[in-house]
Design a protein around this motif. Structure first.
Motif, PDB file in Angstrom:
ATOM      1  N   GLU A  70       0.920  -1.610  -0.465  1.00  0.00           N
ATOM      2  CA  GLU A  70       0.069   0.155   0.322  1.00  0.00           C
ATOM      3  C   GLU A  70       0.825   1.443  -0.612  1.00  0.00           C
ATOM      4  N   ARG A 127       1.532   4.730  -3.126  1.00  0.00           N
ATOM      5  CA  ARG A 127       1.277   6.044  -2.845  1.00  0.00           C
ATOM      6  C   ARG A 127       2.144   6.698  -2.964  1.00  0.00           C
ATOM      7  N   GLU A 167      -2.594  11.515   4.889  1.00  0.00           N
ATOM      8  CA  GLU A 167      -3.454  10.581   4.577  1.00  0.00           C
ATOM      9  C   GLU A 167      -2.878   9.197   4.527  1.00  0.00           C
ATOM     10  N   TRP A 168      -1.865   8.817   4.484  1.00  0.00           N
ATOM     11  CA  TRP A 168      -0.945   7.611   5.138  1.00  0.00           C
ATOM     12  C   TRP A 168      -1.036   7.419   6.109  1.00  0.00           C
ATOM     13  N   HIS A 174      -3.494   8.205   7.979  1.00  0.00           N
ATOM     14  CA  HIS A 174      -4.931   7.596   7.883  1.00  0.00           C
ATOM     15  C   HIS A 174      -5.577   6.744   7.698  1.00  0.00           C
ATOM     16  N   TRP A 175      -4.662   5.994   7.001  1.00  0.00           N
ATOM     17  CA  TRP A 175      -4.785   4.364   6.813  1.00  0.00           C
ATOM     18  C   TRP A 175      -3.924   3.500   7.728  1.00  0.00           C
ATOM     19  N   CYS A 176      -3.034   3.566   8.319  1.00  0.00           N
ATOM     20  CA  CYS A 176      -2.518   3.495   8.989  1.00  0.00           C
ATOM     21  C   CYS A 176      -3.055   2.745  10.110  1.00  0.00           C
ATOM     22  N   THR A 183      -6.023   2.732  11.191  1.00  0.00           N
ATOM     23  CA  THR A 183      -7.366   2.082  11.530  1.00  0.00           C
ATOM     24  C   THR A 183      -6.667   0.488  11.566  1.00  0.00           C
ATOM     25  N   ARG A 184      -5.371   0.073  11.017  1.00  0.00           N
ATOM     26  CA  ARG A 184      -4.799  -1.414  10.376  1.00  0.00           C
ATOM     27  C   ARG A 184      -3.919  -1.875  11.952  1.00  0.00           C
TER      28      ARG A 184
END
Length: 285
Positions: free
Chosen positions: A137, A141, A174-175, A177-179, A181-182
């Motif tokens: 991912e 990006r 943005e990166w 934000h993706w991370c 939640t994971r």
């Protein structure tokens, strides 16, 4: 700590390395207004890379760290990989324990502790995305116009070396934000952007080393933990400690990061390292 000592230590010390104990040539001076190097002996090289000098310590810091590590457990604690840590001729060794890879690895007598590493890998897997997914991912990006390299540290976490002047302004937000939640988090230190599993932290590894030292009788159950570090990835360790100190430079200084239990040095640059070590020594009484 000398095996001749009959009483368990009352103090455990953990210290970051880069820009806390050791300094590149570019980082030696720090803030000229807070560093007084003109009358001091020239720093000595403690790390060579590809045949050239890379990291340095002041003569005073070398003497202080050597003396300190002979009295109490001192734990080198770094985001460096195992190989990068092992390049350093750090005074005061050999080290019973060292923490590398931002807490993802604990070295015991220089060897990787597999039990700890397996626990980190299990925790990372349970908490969310695993490294291959995160790396794929991340690579989708970025591009070479602003990323000079992408590396994976000890099969634990990726980090980028970027050109901040042309990096997209929204990338970090943005990166992250993706991370989040994971089960991962993002932090930037200078030109490096780290993507770290939540399971990997200096404080978690330090707590494990503390537990082992208490169990072995080398550390008193009521021992005070003190630490030092300059970067955002040191913050959790400084907060975990009973008392801590940070230099007047680095990411935490730029963020004006303050805590009631955290002292800030008067000096910056390599002069801060001796001040930190004197502060550590004063805690021993």
């Amino acid at each position: 700590m000398s095996r001749a000592d009959t009483a368990a230590s009352q103090v455990l010390i953990a210290t970051d390395l880069d820009r806390t104990m050791i300094y590149s040539q570019a980082a030696i001076g720090g803030d000229p207004s807070g560093s007084d190097l003109d009358s001091a002996p020239s720093p000595l090289c403690v790390e060579y890379y590809n045949g050239g000098p890379l990291s340095h310590m002041s003569v005073e810091s070398i003497e202080l760290l050597t003396a300190l590590s002979s009295r109490v457990p001192v734990i080198p604690t770094t985001t460096r990989t195992i190989a990068q840590f092992q390049r350093i001729d750090l005074p005061g060794g050999p080290w019973k324990y060292a923490i590398t890879s931002n807490g993802g690895n604990i070295l015991v007598d220089g060897e990787v502790d597999r039990e700890w590493r397996n626990e980190i890998d299990r925790s990372t897997s349970k908490s969310g995305a695993e490294l291959p997914q995160v790396q794929a991912e991340l690579e989708s990006r970025i591009d070479s116009s602003w990323v000079s390299s992408i590396r994976v540290a000890d099969d634990l976490f990726p980090y980028l070396v970027v050109d901040l002047a042309v990096m997209p302004s929204e990338f970090e937000t943005e990166w992250n934000h993706w991370c989040v939640t994971r089960g991962w988090n993002v932090s930037r230190q200078g030109r490096k952007i780290y993507t770290m599993p939540d399971a990997v932290s200096k404080s978690r590894a330090l707590a494990e080393v503390r537990r082992r030292l208490v169990e072995s009788g080398d550390l008193d159950q009521s021992a005070v933990v003190i630490s030092a570090g300059d970067g955002a990835l040191d913050a959790d360790m400084l907060e975990y400690s009973d008392f801590a100190i940070r230099p007047r430079h680095g990411e935490l200084e730029e963020l004006n990061w303050q805590r009631p239990t955290v002292t800030v040095t008067e000096r910056s640059g390599i002069a801060a390292s001796a001040e930190i070590l004197r502060w550590f020594s004063s805690a021993l009484g």
